[in-house]
Scaffold this active site. Structure first.
Site, mmCIF file in Angstrom:
data_model
loop_
_atom_site.group_PDB
_atom_site.id
_atom_site.type_symbol
_atom_site.label_atom_id
_atom_site.label_comp_id
_atom_site.label_asym_id
_atom_site.label_seq_id
_atom_site.Cartn_x
_atom_site.Cartn_y
_atom_site.Cartn_z
ATOM 1 N N ASN A 153 -2.009 -7.034 -3.538
ATOM 2 C CA ASN A 153 -1.450 -6.174 -4.314
ATOM 3 C C ASN A 153 -0.049 -6.395 -4.498
ATOM 4 O O ASN A 153 0.729 -6.189 -5.501
ATOM 5 C CB ASN A 153 -1.939 -4.694 -4.211
ATOM 6 C CG ASN A 153 -1.050 -3.661 -4.778
ATOM 7 O OD1 ASN A 153 -0.934 -3.579 -6.089
ATOM 8 N ND2 ASN A 153 -0.229 -3.123 -4.242
ATOM 9 N N TYR B 14 7.982 -13.749 -13.625
ATOM 10 C CA TYR B 14 7.042 -13.003 -13.181
ATOM 11 C C TYR B 14 5.741 -13.425 -13.913
ATOM 12 O O TYR B 14 4.675 -13.470 -13.281
ATOM 13 C CB TYR B 14 7.448 -11.539 -13.572
ATOM 14 C CG TYR B 14 6.550 -10.316 -13.482
ATOM 15 C CD1 TYR B 14 5.599 -10.064 -14.131
ATOM 16 C CD2 TYR B 14 6.396 -9.562 -11.917
ATOM 17 C CE1 TYR B 14 4.743 -9.091 -14.286
ATOM 18 C CE2 TYR B 14 5.344 -8.796 -11.992
ATOM 19 C CZ TYR B 14 4.687 -8.439 -12.952
ATOM 20 O OH TYR B 14 3.759 -7.351 -12.829
ATOM 21 N N CYS B 15 5.872 -13.611 -15.292
ATOM 22 C CA CYS B 15 4.698 -14.214 -16.033
ATOM 23 C C CYS B 15 4.073 -15.539 -15.370
ATOM 24 O O CYS B 15 2.815 -15.397 -15.405
ATOM 25 C CB CYS B 15 5.394 -14.427 -17.360
ATOM 26 S SG CYS B 15 4.178 -14.940 -18.815
ATOM 27 N N ALA B 16 4.967 -16.167 -14.866
ATOM 28 C CA ALA B 16 4.373 -17.615 -14.274
ATOM 29 C C ALA B 16 3.335 -17.164 -12.948
ATOM 30 O O ALA B 16 2.359 -17.701 -12.876
ATOM 31 C CB ALA B 16 5.315 -18.574 -14.126
ATOM 32 N N GLN C 127 10.517 -11.946 -18.814
ATOM 33 C CA GLN C 127 9.940 -11.914 -17.366
ATOM 34 C C GLN C 127 9.432 -13.430 -17.148
ATOM 35 O O GLN C 127 8.086 -13.104 -16.845
ATOM 36 C CB GLN C 127 9.086 -10.753 -16.987
ATOM 37 C CG GLN C 127 9.945 -9.427 -17.016
ATOM 38 C CD GLN C 127 8.796 -8.498 -17.039
ATOM 39 O OE1 GLN C 127 8.170 -7.903 -17.820
ATOM 40 N NE2 GLN C 127 8.512 -8.118 -15.956
ATOM 41 N N GLY D 118 2.895 3.245 -5.514
ATOM 42 C CA GLY D 118 2.368 2.612 -6.578
ATOM 43 C C GLY D 118 0.975 2.447 -6.555
ATOM 44 O O GLY D 118 0.028 3.181 -6.142
ATOM 45 N N ALA E 68 0.774 -0.998 -0.031
ATOM 46 C CA ALA E 68 -0.095 0.031 0.045
ATOM 47 C C ALA E 68 0.631 1.406 0.132
ATOM 48 O O ALA E 68 0.215 2.351 -0.243
ATOM 49 C CB ALA E 68 -1.186 -0.027 1.207
HETATM 50 N N1 LIG Z 1 3.769 -1.461 -12.603
HETATM 51 C C1 LIG Z 1 3.379 -2.217 -13.627
HETATM 52 O O1 LIG Z 1 3.673 -2.008 -14.865
HETATM 53 C C2 LIG Z 1 2.473 -3.219 -13.328
HETATM 54 C C3 LIG Z 1 2.216 -3.744 -12.010
HETATM 55 N N2 LIG Z 1 1.430 -4.816 -11.649
HETATM 56 C C4 LIG Z 1 1.372 -5.391 -10.464
HETATM 57 O O2 LIG Z 1 0.784 -4.428 -9.401
HETATM 58 C C5 LIG Z 1 1.116 -4.549 -8.139
HETATM 59 C C6 LIG Z 1 1.742 -3.499 -7.389
HETATM 60 O O3 LIG Z 1 2.811 -3.229 -8.361
HETATM 61 P P1 LIG Z 1 3.601 -1.610 -8.413
HETATM 62 O O4 LIG Z 1 2.528 -0.509 -7.485
HETATM 63 O O5 LIG Z 1 3.843 -1.292 -9.731
HETATM 64 O O6 LIG Z 1 4.811 -1.742 -7.624
HETATM 65 P P2 LIG Z 1 5.767 -1.031 -6.640
HETATM 66 O O7 LIG Z 1 7.173 -1.588 -6.332
HETATM 67 O O8 LIG Z 1 5.602 0.679 -6.952
HETATM 68 O O9 LIG Z 1 4.867 -1.176 -5.236
HETATM 69 C C7 LIG Z 1 4.867 -2.430 -4.468
HETATM 70 C C8 LIG Z 1 4.645 -2.304 -3.126
HETATM 71 O O10 LIG Z 1 4.672 -3.669 -2.821
HETATM 72 C C9 LIG Z 1 5.518 -3.494 -1.642
HETATM 73 N N3 LIG Z 1 6.178 -5.040 -1.312
HETATM 74 C C10 LIG Z 1 7.125 -5.543 -1.971
HETATM 75 N N4 LIG Z 1 7.245 -6.841 -1.459
HETATM 76 C C11 LIG Z 1 6.662 -6.785 -0.381
HETATM 77 C C12 LIG Z 1 6.427 -7.735 0.660
HETATM 78 N N5 LIG Z 1 7.444 -9.167 0.593
HETATM 79 N N6 LIG Z 1 5.570 -7.738 1.830
HETATM 80 C C13 LIG Z 1 4.913 -6.470 1.844
HETATM 81 N N7 LIG Z 1 5.075 -5.486 0.761
HETATM 82 C C14 LIG Z 1 5.900 -5.791 -0.097
HETATM 83 C C15 LIG Z 1 6.583 -2.513 -1.762
HETATM 84 O O11 LIG Z 1 7.431 -2.009 -0.599
HETATM 85 C C16 LIG Z 1 5.879 -1.542 -2.431
HETATM 86 O O12 LIG Z 1 5.563 -0.604 -1.550
HETATM 87 C C17 LIG Z 1 2.159 -5.745 -8.344
HETATM 88 O O13 LIG Z 1 1.413 -7.004 -7.940
HETATM 89 C C18 LIG Z 1 2.587 -5.851 -9.726
HETATM 90 O O14 LIG Z 1 3.180 -6.945 -10.173
HETATM 91 C C19 LIG Z 1 0.563 -5.389 -12.549
HETATM 92 C C20 LIG Z 1 0.777 -5.083 -14.008
HETATM 93 C C21 LIG Z 1 1.792 -3.808 -14.444
HETATM 94 C C1 LIG Z 2 8.770 -4.133 -14.312
HETATM 95 C C2 LIG Z 2 7.595 -4.197 -15.184
HETATM 96 C C3 LIG Z 2 7.120 -5.636 -14.703
HETATM 97 C C4 LIG Z 2 5.864 -5.848 -15.046
HETATM 98 C C5 LIG Z 2 4.797 -4.917 -15.497
HETATM 99 C C6 LIG Z 2 3.892 -5.523 -16.044
HETATM 100 O O1 LIG Z 2 3.242 -6.432 -15.317
HETATM 101 C C7 LIG Z 2 4.161 -6.493 -17.328
HETATM 102 C C8 LIG Z 2 3.370 -6.365 -18.348
HETATM 103 C C9 LIG Z 2 3.636 -7.244 -19.464
HETATM 104 C C10 LIG Z 2 3.379 -7.102 -20.499
HETATM 105 C C11 LIG Z 2 2.387 -6.065 -21.052
HETATM 106 C C12 LIG Z 2 2.072 -5.912 -22.546
HETATM 107 C C13 LIG Z 2 1.046 -4.849 -22.783
HETATM 108 C C14 LIG Z 2 0.439 -5.075 -23.836
HETATM 109 C C15 LIG Z 2 -0.446 -4.096 -24.394
HETATM 110 O O2 LIG Z 2 -0.726 -3.001 -23.421
HETATM 111 C C16 LIG Z 2 -1.265 -4.064 -25.621
HETATM 112 O O3 LIG Z 2 -0.402 -4.662 -26.820
HETATM 113 C C17 LIG Z 2 -2.580 -4.901 -25.507
HETATM 114 C C18 LIG Z 2 -2.185 -6.097 -25.732
HETATM 115 C C19 LIG Z 2 -3.085 -7.111 -25.496
HETATM 116 C C20 LIG Z 2 -4.283 -6.752 -24.929
HETATM 117 C C21 LIG Z 2 -5.341 -7.723 -25.187
HETATM 118 C C22 LIG Z 2 -6.730 -7.266 -24.690
HETATM 119 O O4 LIG Z 2 -6.732 -6.188 -24.736
HETATM 120 O O5 LIG Z 2 -7.599 -8.023 -24.668
#
Ligand SMILES: NC(=O)C1=CN([C@@H]2O[C@H](COP(=O)(O)OP(=O)(O)OC[C@H]3O[C@@H](n4cnc5c(N)ncnc54)[C@H](O)[C@@H]3O)[C@@H](O)[C@H]2O)C=CC1
Ligand SMILES: CC/C=C\C[C@H](O)/C=C/C=C\C=C\C=C\C(=O)[C@@H](O)C/C=C\CCC(=O)O
Length: 264
Positions: A91, A151-153, A148, A16, A13
């Site tokens: 989250n 992460y994907c898994a 990744q 992000g 929380a």
């Molecule tokens: N940023 C992105 O592009 C995307 C993020 N997500 C997912 O959204 C969620 C939130 O990610 P963000 O806000 O982007 O990341 P962030 O890194 O900005 O925030 C994550 C928070 O989780 C906390 N955290 C990490 N490990 C922890 C643990 N073991 N125990 C308690 N807290 C912990 C961190 O201290 C941080 O405050 C994650 O599950 C991430 O995989 C999903 C899709 C896209």
């Molecule tokens: C360090 C950041 C790590 C992970 C960030 C996040 O969790 C990972 C994202 C991985 C892939 C993202 C792909 C994004 C694709 C698009 O936004 C567009 O090409 C839409 C593609 C498919 C959408 C399918 C649909 O809208 O039904």
């Protein structure tokens, strides 16, 4: 679910997406437990929220969600402090292909454990008053992510588990709805991990490929993810839903065949 007066537990929380969700929940009148590993960021987050919403509306609990004892204690403290639990948002997440076991522990195992603990407290069959659980996956939970793989898994696992436990909750009439959110790239500190060898390991050499993807697909604002969360909580028709959020199509849903859909 009507959010005013409800109690929400949000992991990750302090910043992000988690912080954006907390702010939306507070604007809707909920009380929120801020759970995060990062004590400094968590306390700073609470101090900032206190100025806008008052100190009684939130409680910060420093907790490593991968530590079962700490996580259970955080839920227990929530029940003692606010007397109930209505909303759980699992989250907290990391992107670490070098320490990939940690990625599985935070992103999947802790989501499963948190869901089970939350269900135990909210299940009407256990004397709970029902509720909503939201598990944060990713678009990487629906598509391959060559750079990744673990992460994907982990994110694929969140979707499979969430849809399955949602079906069980419906069959068992638990009074709890469980859904998942799959954002594309979102503008948060997590994205900085792409630039770090200690996170990307052997995939570090592909960091520019991921950055090209971000340029191509765009990067979302965390506030849009928070809006999607509120929609899933407020609309009682959602159970087992897989919400997708992209720059190209905004908030939309993965479609499944009728026999694969979960009843409310
Ligand atoms: N940023 C992105 O592009 C995307 C993020 N997500 C997912 O959204 C969620 C939130 O990610 P963000 O806000 O982007 O990341 P962030 O890194 O900005 O925030 C994550 C928070 O989780 C906390 N955290 C990490 N490990 C922890 C643990 N073991 N125990 C308690 N807290 C912990 C961190 O201290 C941080 O405050 C994650 O599950 C991430 O995989 C999903 C899709 C896209
Ligand atoms: C360090 C950041 C790590 C992970 C960030 C996040 O969790 C990972 C994202 C991985 C892939 C993202 C792909 C994004 C694709 C698009 O936004 C567009 O090409 C839409 C593609 C498919 C959408 C399918 C649909 O809208 O039904």
């Amino acid at each position: 679910m009507y959010l005013n007066g409800k109690v929400a537990f949000v992991t990750g929380a302090a910043q992000g997406i988690g912080r954006a969700m907390v702010e939306e929940l507070l604007h809707k009148g909920a009380a929120v437990i801020l759970v995060d590993l990062n004590r400094i960021a968590g306390e700073q987050c609470k101090a900032s929220l206190d100025e806008e919403f008052g100190s009684h509306r939130t409680l910060f609990i420093q907790c490593d969600v991968t530590d079962e004892k700490q996580l259970k204690a955080a839920f227990q403290k929530t029940m003692e402090h606010f007397g109930n639990l209505d909303i759980l948002v699992n989250n907290a997440g990391v992107n670490n292909e070098k320490d990939w076991e940690k990625t599985i522990e935070v992103n999947l195992i802790s989501v499963i454990r948190g869901t089970y603990i939350g269900l135990e407290l909210m299940n009407v069959k256990n004397g709970g008053r029902g509720g909503v659980i939201i598990n944060i996956s990713s678009l990487a939970g629906l598509t391959p992510a060559a750079y990744q793989p673990v992460y994907c898994a982990s994110k694929h696992g969140v979707i499979g588990f969430t849809r399955s436990i949602a079906a069980l909750a419906s069959i068992g009439n638990y009074g709890v709805r469980i859904n998942t959110v799959c954002p594309a790239f979102v503008d948060t500190p997590l994205l900085e991990s792409i630039e770090k060898e200690e996170n990307m390991g052997e995939f570090y050499k592909y960091k520019d490929n991921i950055k090209d993807m971000m340029k191509s697909f765009g990067v979302l604002d965390p506030s849009l993810i928070a809006k999607g969360l509120i929609d899933l909580i407020e609309d009682d028709s959602f159970n087992g839903a897989v919400m997708k959020i992209t720059t190209s199509r905004g908030i939309h849903f993965e479609e499944y065949a009728a026999h694969q859909k979960t009843k409310v």
